[in-house]
Design an enzyme around this catalytic site. Structure first.
Site, PDB file in Angstrom:
ATOM      1  N   HIS A 183      53.328  57.205  55.224  1.00 40.11           N
ATOM      2  CA  HIS A 183      52.304  56.962  56.249  1.00 40.11           C
ATOM      3  C   HIS A 183      51.103  57.865  55.956  1.00 40.11           C
ATOM      4  O   HIS A 183      51.272  59.069  55.748  1.00 40.11           O
ATOM      5  CB  HIS A 183      52.826  57.340  57.636  1.00 40.11           C
ATOM      6  CG  HIS A 183      53.968  56.510  58.130  1.00 40.11           C
ATOM      7  ND1 HIS A 183      53.823  55.533  59.084  1.00 40.11           N
ATOM      8  CD2 HIS A 183      55.287  56.533  57.834  1.00 40.11           C
ATOM      9  CE1 HIS A 183      55.007  54.983  59.354  1.00 40.11           C
ATOM     10  NE2 HIS A 183      55.915  55.582  58.612  1.00 40.11           N
TER      11      HIS A 183
ATOM     12  N   HIS B 244      58.128  54.258  51.961  1.00 42.09           N
ATOM     13  CA  HIS B 244      56.703  54.163  52.291  1.00 42.09           C
ATOM     14  C   HIS B 244      56.229  55.513  52.789  1.00 42.09           C
ATOM     15  O   HIS B 244      56.991  56.260  53.412  1.00 42.09           O
ATOM     16  CB  HIS B 244      56.425  53.072  53.329  1.00 42.09           C
ATOM     17  CG  HIS B 244      57.238  53.187  54.574  1.00 42.09           C
ATOM     18  ND1 HIS B 244      58.558  52.795  54.645  1.00 42.09           N
ATOM     19  CD2 HIS B 244      56.927  53.661  55.815  1.00 42.09           C
ATOM     20  CE1 HIS B 244      59.018  52.998  55.870  1.00 42.09           C
ATOM     21  NE2 HIS B 244      58.049  53.536  56.592  1.00 42.09           N
TER      22      HIS B 244
HETATM   23  P1  AMP Z   1      59.352  53.939  59.621  1.00 43.93           P
HETATM   24  O1  AMP Z   1      60.316  53.091  58.851  1.00 43.93           O
HETATM   25  O2  AMP Z   1      60.004  54.658  60.783  1.00 43.93           O
HETATM   26  O3  AMP Z   1      58.570  54.880  58.739  1.00 43.93           O
HETATM   27  O4  AMP Z   1      58.287  52.969  60.304  1.00 43.93           O
HETATM   28  C1  AMP Z   1      57.895  51.756  59.698  1.00 43.93           C
HETATM   29  C2  AMP Z   1      56.420  51.513  59.919  1.00 43.93           C
HETATM   30  O5  AMP Z   1      56.121  50.217  59.398  1.00 43.93           O
HETATM   31  C3  AMP Z   1      55.974  51.504  61.407  1.00 43.93           C
HETATM   32  O6  AMP Z   1      54.866  52.383  61.548  1.00 43.93           O
HETATM   33  C4  AMP Z   1      55.578  50.046  61.647  1.00 43.93           C
HETATM   34  O7  AMP Z   1      54.506  49.922  62.553  1.00 43.93           O
HETATM   35  C5  AMP Z   1      55.215  49.564  60.261  1.00 43.93           C
HETATM   36  N1  AMP Z   1      55.377  48.135  60.047  1.00 43.93           N
HETATM   37  C6  AMP Z   1      56.477  47.384  60.307  1.00 43.93           C
HETATM   38  N2  AMP Z   1      56.268  46.086  59.981  1.00 43.93           N
HETATM   39  C7  AMP Z   1      55.002  46.030  59.488  1.00 43.93           C
HETATM   40  C8  AMP Z   1      54.182  44.984  58.987  1.00 43.93           C
HETATM   41  N3  AMP Z   1      54.629  43.708  58.924  1.00 43.93           N
HETATM   42  N4  AMP Z   1      52.933  45.281  58.573  1.00 43.93           N
HETATM   43  C9  AMP Z   1      52.483  46.550  58.645  1.00 43.93           C
HETATM   44  N5  AMP Z   1      53.193  47.579  59.106  1.00 43.93           N
HETATM   45  C10 AMP Z   1      54.443  47.332  59.542  1.00 43.93           C
END
Ligand code: AMP
Length: 130
Positions: free
Chosen positions: A95, A93
């Site tokens: 950001h 993903h």
């Molecule tokens: P990272 O894997 O460190 O890039 O972070 C994962 C991102 O996914 C974090 O910013 C979380 O807030 C976000 N996240 C986790 N679960 C969900 C969800 N169910 N819906 C939206 N965002 C999510």
């Protein structure tokens, strides 16, 4: 086990969707750094972006560009900060964080640049990439 993002793709977990096509989904981060913090994902579950096929990688970044452009217009922000992390959710993903000034994105503390280490590292990378 399916990632939390695959569960979102499959409709098992709700999200605030902002964009979807055959291969991608974009939705608001559940724990945003700023208003409009969005995640763009490939629907296919791949842990590390380096493991995406070349065409998937290119398509992901085209989608990031498309969503970023709309997000910038919608929020009126100055810059969209792009980050790839993946420590929390091992499903590729990107950001997209709308920012109006540098302080809108928390940058980790910087290290001192050690000239000798920088020289060795750049030399080794130059060789590896030649
Ligand atoms: P990272 O894997 O460190 O890039 O972070 C994962 C991102 O996914 C974090 O910013 C979380 O807030 C976000 N996240 C986790 N679960 C969900 C969800 N169910 N819906 C939206 N965002 C999510």
């Amino acid at each position: 086990m399916a990632s939390v993002f695959t569960k979102i793709v499959q409709g098992e977990i709700p999200c605030h969707k902002v964009y979807e096509d055959d291969a991608h989904l974009a939705f608001l981060d559940i724990n945003p750094i700023q208003r409009g913090h969005t995640l763009v994902i490939p629907k296919r579950e791949v842990s590390d972006f380096l493991d995406l096929e070349a065409d998937e990688y290119d398509a992901l970044w085209r989608t990031v560009r498309k969503v970023s452009s709309a997000l910038k217009d919608e929020t009126g922000c100055k810059r969209i900060v792009l980050i790839v992390v993946g420590y929390e959710v091992p499903h590729v993903h990107v950001h997209l964080v709308p920012t109006f000034e540098l302080d809108d994105y928390p940058i980790p503390p910087r290290m001192e640049l050690d000239d000798i280490d920088a020289e060795g590292l750049s030399h080794d990378l130059l060789e590896r990439l030649a």
